[in-house]
Design a protein around this motif. Sequence first.
Motif, PDB file in Angstrom:
ATOM      1  N   PHE A 157       0.876  -1.174   0.000  1.00 54.57           N
ATOM      2  CA  PHE A 157       0.000   0.000   0.000  1.00 54.57           C
ATOM      3  C   PHE A 157       0.906   1.214   0.000  1.00 54.57           C
ATOM      4  CE2 PHE A 157      -3.278   2.802   2.152  1.00 54.57           C
ATOM      5  CZ  PHE A 157      -4.183   2.762   1.099  1.00 54.57           C
ATOM      6  N   SER A 158       1.079   1.801  -1.186  1.00 56.34           N
ATOM      7  CA  SER A 158       2.107   2.815  -1.380  1.00 56.34           C
ATOM      8  C   SER A 158       1.480   4.186  -1.598  1.00 56.34           C
ATOM      9  CB  SER A 158       2.966   2.468  -2.608  1.00 56.34           C
ATOM     10  OG  SER A 158       3.468   1.158  -2.529  1.00 56.34           O
ATOM     11  N   LYS A 209      -9.768  -6.250   2.223  1.00 57.23           N
ATOM     12  CA  LYS A 209      -8.332  -5.989   2.361  1.00 57.23           C
ATOM     13  C   LYS A 209      -8.010  -4.565   1.931  1.00 57.23           C
ATOM     14  CE  LYS A 209      -6.863 -10.793   1.806  1.00 57.23           C
ATOM     15  NZ  LYS A 209      -5.958 -11.740   1.095  1.00 57.23           N
ATOM     16  N   VAL A 210      -8.689  -4.082   0.892  1.00 58.16           N
ATOM     17  CA  VAL A 210      -8.514  -2.694   0.479  1.00 58.16           C
ATOM     18  C   VAL A 210      -9.037  -1.761   1.570  1.00 58.16           C
ATOM     19  CG1 VAL A 210      -9.082  -0.959  -1.259  1.00 58.16           C
ATOM     20  CG2 VAL A 210      -8.697  -3.340  -1.959  1.00 58.16           C
ATOM     21  N   ILE A 211     -10.205  -2.079   2.106  1.00 57.57           N
ATOM     22  CA  ILE A 211     -10.796  -1.244   3.158  1.00 57.57           C
ATOM     23  C   ILE A 211      -9.879  -1.204   4.383  1.00 57.57           C
ATOM     24  CG2 ILE A 211     -12.739  -1.035   4.755  1.00 57.57           C
ATOM     25  CD1 ILE A 211     -14.457  -2.361   2.485  1.00 57.57           C
ATOM     26  N   GLN A 248     -12.114  -4.854  -6.675  1.00 58.61           N
ATOM     27  CA  GLN A 248     -11.605  -6.214  -6.478  1.00 58.61           C
ATOM     28  C   GLN A 248     -12.692  -7.246  -6.838  1.00 58.61           C
ATOM     29  OE1 GLN A 248      -8.284  -7.183  -5.440  1.00 58.61           O
ATOM     30  NE2 GLN A 248      -7.769  -5.025  -5.723  1.00 58.61           N
ATOM     31  N   ALA A 249     -12.298  -8.528  -6.821  1.00 55.62           N
ATOM     32  CA  ALA A 249     -13.158  -9.581  -7.360  1.00 55.62           C
ATOM     33  C   ALA A 249     -14.275 -10.011  -6.423  1.00 55.62           C
ATOM     34  CB  ALA A 249     -12.313 -10.800  -7.739  1.00 55.62           C
ATOM     35  N   THR A 250     -14.064  -9.873  -5.129  1.00 54.92           N
ATOM     36  CA  THR A 250     -15.044 -10.347  -4.147  1.00 54.92           C
ATOM     37  C   THR A 250     -15.079  -9.399  -2.955  1.00 54.92           C
ATOM     38  OG1 THR A 250     -13.414 -11.637  -2.898  1.00 54.92           O
ATOM     39  CG2 THR A 250     -14.542 -12.777  -4.721  1.00 54.92           C
ATOM     40  N   PRO A 251     -16.149  -9.433  -2.172  1.00 53.92           N
ATOM     41  CA  PRO A 251     -16.142  -8.659  -0.928  1.00 53.92           C
ATOM     42  C   PRO A 251     -14.990  -9.037  -0.001  1.00 53.92           C
ATOM     43  CG  PRO A 251     -18.377  -9.296  -1.496  1.00 53.92           C
ATOM     44  CD  PRO A 251     -17.480 -10.017  -2.463  1.00 53.92           C
TER      45      PRO A 251
END
Length: 316
Positions: free
Chosen positions: A18-19, A59-61, A51-54
């Motif tokens: 996470f840059s 992980k982004v959240i 992303q592909a799934t919740p």
Amino acid sequence: MSKAFASAGDTAEKEISFSEIGEGLYAFTAEGDPNSGVIVGDESVMVIEAQATPRLARKVIEAVRSVTDKPISHLVLTHYHAVRVLGASAYGADQIVMSDTARSMVVERGQEDWESEFDRFPRLFQGHEEIPGLTWPTATFSDAMTIYLGNRRVDIAHLGRAHTAGDAVVWVPDEEVMFTGDIVEYHSACYCGDGHFSDWGETLDMIGAFEPRAIAPGRGDALVGEEMVWAAIENTRDFVESTFAPAARVAAKGGDLKEAMAEVRKVCDPKFSDFAIYEHCLPFNVARAYDEARGLDHPRIWTAARDKEMWEALQE
């Protein structure tokens, strides 16, 4: 022995980075897996790519929450592919934004693409049971739109066809940073199976005209600084041209798809074989290049059945 279908043999978890690529701007990357972007405004946050799934979206959240507690108000989807959009429900965003053309492609082929990509990327679709259905935008645009996150201006634009017919880019003018989706990749193969080879270079030129100081590409590491930005743009251009030109020569001579595959390999293998998802993308890329060279402007719809039929036909 035939190669494992697409990315079915890729089971190893990827290391997430996470840059920060500008003030309040972040690239969420994972060793060649689909990237997401984050824009922190005065009042709220915009995420680019769901992303592909919740499960993956969370992980982004989690990464967002490591830098801000502001609400996620906007989710921008640069195109319609399942690995980019089906995690949307996790964000609870007020607005989900796509181009008009991207939305039309969800209508035309969204379900088929979901079923196709589910088989191609089994690791990315772990936790697929949570996906509530196709992802639909709440707002669309034709050429461009502007969103304000408080005082922070974010411009979203369709610059031209490339990875798909409806690609969008996200430009943050105060930091001169762009989120390009899969129009630009870094040390990762371009997926061209729904692409427009003849237009891609001009769209890259349009991106270059902004003179970005940093780019978050669709896959691969964040690109910070003029040298990395231009190297990635030109490497993407080389990948696209190196795929299309040999396939077009075969098509012009009346050769078949398997001949096109062999000729593309001669050019691309020495340059790109160590790129992420290269072997996955190659058969789909050649099939689309061969179609476009024979005058098929609108990409044919990939289905789970067509995927496997083509894959088996092109194995050595």
